[in-house]
Design a protein around this motif. Structure first.
Motif, PDB file in Angstrom:
ATOM      1  N   ALA A   1       0.788  -1.236   0.000  1.00 48.74           N
ATOM      2  CA  ALA A   1       0.000   0.000   0.000  1.00 48.74           C
ATOM      3  C   ALA A   1       0.823   1.290   0.000  1.00 48.74           C
ATOM      4  O   ALA A   1       0.562   2.164  -0.827  1.00 48.74           O
ATOM      5  CB  ALA A   1      -0.982  -0.032   1.150  1.00 48.74           C
ATOM      6  N   PRO A   2       1.830   1.462   0.893  1.00 51.02           N
ATOM      7  CA  PRO A   2       2.560   2.743   0.873  1.00 51.02           C
ATOM      8  C   PRO A   2       3.255   2.994  -0.459  1.00 51.02           C
ATOM      9  O   PRO A   2       3.272   4.107  -0.960  1.00 51.02           O
ATOM     10  CB  PRO A   2       3.591   2.594   1.997  1.00 51.02           C
ATOM     11  CG  PRO A   2       3.117   1.493   2.841  1.00 51.02           C
ATOM     12  CD  PRO A   2       2.347   0.578   1.954  1.00 51.02           C
TER      13      PRO A   2
ATOM     14  N   ILE B   1       0.710   4.127  -2.927  1.00 50.81           N
ATOM     15  CA  ILE B   1       0.364   5.539  -2.733  1.00 50.81           C
ATOM     16  C   ILE B   1       1.493   6.413  -3.284  1.00 50.81           C
ATOM     17  O   ILE B   1       1.242   7.397  -3.989  1.00 50.81           O
ATOM     18  CB  ILE B   1       0.088   5.854  -1.240  1.00 50.81           C
ATOM     19  CG1 ILE B   1      -1.081   5.009  -0.732  1.00 50.81           C
ATOM     20  CG2 ILE B   1      -0.241   7.327  -1.062  1.00 50.81           C
ATOM     21  CD1 ILE B   1      -1.357   5.151   0.758  1.00 50.81           C
TER      22      ILE B   1
ATOM     23  N   LEU C   1      -2.405  13.195   3.503  1.00 50.14           N
ATOM     24  CA  LEU C   1      -2.010  11.903   4.071  1.00 50.14           C
ATOM     25  C   LEU C   1      -1.307  12.068   5.414  1.00 50.14           C
ATOM     26  O   LEU C   1      -1.332  11.163   6.257  1.00 50.14           O
ATOM     27  CB  LEU C   1      -1.097  11.145   3.093  1.00 50.14           C
ATOM     28  CG  LEU C   1      -1.807  10.593   1.859  1.00 50.14           C
ATOM     29  CD1 LEU C   1      -0.806  10.130   0.814  1.00 50.14           C
ATOM     30  CD2 LEU C   1      -2.760   9.456   2.221  1.00 50.14           C
TER      31      LEU C   1
ATOM     32  N   PHE D   1      -8.505   1.549  -2.242  1.00 49.78           N
ATOM     33  CA  PHE D   1      -8.440   0.679  -1.064  1.00 49.78           C
ATOM     34  C   PHE D   1      -9.622  -0.275  -1.004  1.00 49.78           C
ATOM     35  O   PHE D   1      -9.483  -1.398  -0.553  1.00 49.78           O
ATOM     36  CB  PHE D   1      -8.322   1.517   0.216  1.00 49.78           C
ATOM     37  CG  PHE D   1      -6.901   1.936   0.474  1.00 49.78           C
ATOM     38  CD1 PHE D   1      -6.144   1.285   1.424  1.00 49.78           C
ATOM     39  CD2 PHE D   1      -6.311   2.941  -0.269  1.00 49.78           C
ATOM     40  CE1 PHE D   1      -4.813   1.640   1.642  1.00 49.78           C
ATOM     41  CE2 PHE D   1      -4.996   3.304  -0.066  1.00 49.78           C
ATOM     42  CZ  PHE D   1      -4.236   2.657   0.890  1.00 49.78           C
TER      43      PHE D   1
END
Lengths: 209, 177
Positions: free
Chosen positions: B112-113, B116, B135, B169
């Protein structure tokens, strides 16, 4: 096992990603800053010294022109050479000011907002582009000065074609090589700069939401 | 001397409090680890320089983010390899809506990071500033202070960011960056 709801929260995911513990000590920062200042200072010094050196070189030749320079029998040739050397010497003196005006970057506030930063970068690129556009104007006094120095010598050797060729060939050969390369590189640089300026303009337009 | 002490202590305070956030900010601007380290060093150096001029008219946090974004934007603007093909949030949102279907995800995109970061690195400088600030959990008025945009514009952009991230997500990492 991380909680699924936490994993689905982008802010949480972002803030909890592993990071490096990066920190510079104040001493490290000072050393780095001093090194950078030293670099900037020597750049300024180089720019400031180059002009006076050029100027001194031509001024020295101006003083010696009476007895050293090639067969300048005609008074007009002598005066042409003198004026040429004086012009080159003055051009040398003006060079640091010209460079300061066109090349030295303006200051940008450290906390400037994005549009100011973009405008600043664009203005620096535009300054560079305009400098290249006007480089001929800056070089004109140097060309005129050189012509005033060289042409009398060439004219004086016109009666002797061999001497004339010997005197003029290296200069014209150098010019013939330099000019197309200079024009090609200038055009390429100009194209790249203009593209960057257009991209920055597009970024700035986005800012005007 | 007092000024230097205050500049140094302010830097210590800023680096201790926002060091991790600055690292994440650098990740949002530079993918290559070595170039990122250089960028991070430059951010710290410029931050230290700038703190000599810090007049407390805004919070230390706002100042730190302004300077950091400023340095990072300069990094993006100077490097054409990064600058090429950047898109706006609106374009990302439109592309996501148009495609509807998911792209094949690779290993990195399942993280996920990194995903992003992948999204952020496609964005134009202004949108990067907003998404990174969002964020980091900043409220709209702080983002407005950092970017200089009106709060209404920030709110609109944040709404778009939320929509894009929610879709990403919700679909469990299937949308490519």
């Amino acid at each position: 096992m991380p909680d699924k709801s936490t994993m689905n929260d982008p802010q949480n995911v972002w803030q909890n990603q592993p990071t490096e513990a990066f920190k510079m000590s104040v001493d490290q920062l000072r050393v780095k800053a001093q090194r950078r200042q030293k670099g900037a200072r020597s750049q300024v010094l180089r720019d400031a010294i180059m002009g006076p050196i050029i100027s001194a070189f031509f001024a020295w030749n101006l003083i010696k022109v009476n007895h050293v320079w090639w067969g300048l029998g005609h008074p007009l040739s002598l005066w042409s050479t003198r004026v040429g050397l004086a012009l080159l010497s003055l051009w040398g003196v003006s060079l640091p000011f010209v460079l300061y005006k066109w090349v030295w970057p303006a200051r940008l506030a450290p906390d400037a907002p994005l549009n100011t930063t973009l405008q600043w970068y664009r203005s620096q690129l535009e300054k560079g582009r305009d400098f290249e556009r006007r480089v001929w104007l800056i070089l004109i006094p140097a060309f005129v000065g050189l012509a005033l120095v060289i042409v009398p010598a060439l004219i004086s050797s016109i009666g002797n074609p061999r001497e004339f060729l010997q005197n003029s060939l290296p200069l014209f050969a150098l010019l013939a090589i330099w000019l197309p390369i200079f024009l090609y590189l200038r055009k390429r640089r100009h194209g790249r700069r203009q593209k960057e300026i257009d991209q920055l303009r597009a970024f700035e337009r986005d800012y005007q939401v | 001397m007092a000024e230097a002490v205050s500049q140094d202590s302010l830097y210590e305070q800023a680096a201790d409090t926002y060091g991790a956030a600055l690292d994440r900010l650098a990740r949002a601007y530079e993918l290559d680890p070595e170039a990122r380290r250089d960028l991070l060093q430059e951010i710290h150096l410029q931050l230290w320089y700038s703190l000599a001029q810090f007049d407390q008219r805004c919070s230390l946090r706002t100042w730190v983010y302004r300077v950091a974004h400023n340095v990072a934007t300069g990094h993006v603007v100077r490097q054409s390899r990064i600058r090429k093909g950047l898109v706006s949030l609106e374009e990302v949102e439109e592309a996501e809506t148009m495609s509807g279907s998911s792209h094949e995800s690779d290993a990195a995109q399942n993280q996920a990071p990194e995903r992003i970061s992948g999204l952020i690195q496609r964005l134009k400088p202004l949108d990067r500033q907003i998404i990174v600030s969002y964020l980091e959990g900043m409220p709209a008025n702080s983002i407005s202070e950092i970017t200089g945009l009106s709060p209404a514009n920030v709110a609109m952009k944040v709404h778009r960011i939320k929509n894009i991230l929610k879709r990403w997500f919700a679909e469990g990492g299937s949308h490519a960056g």
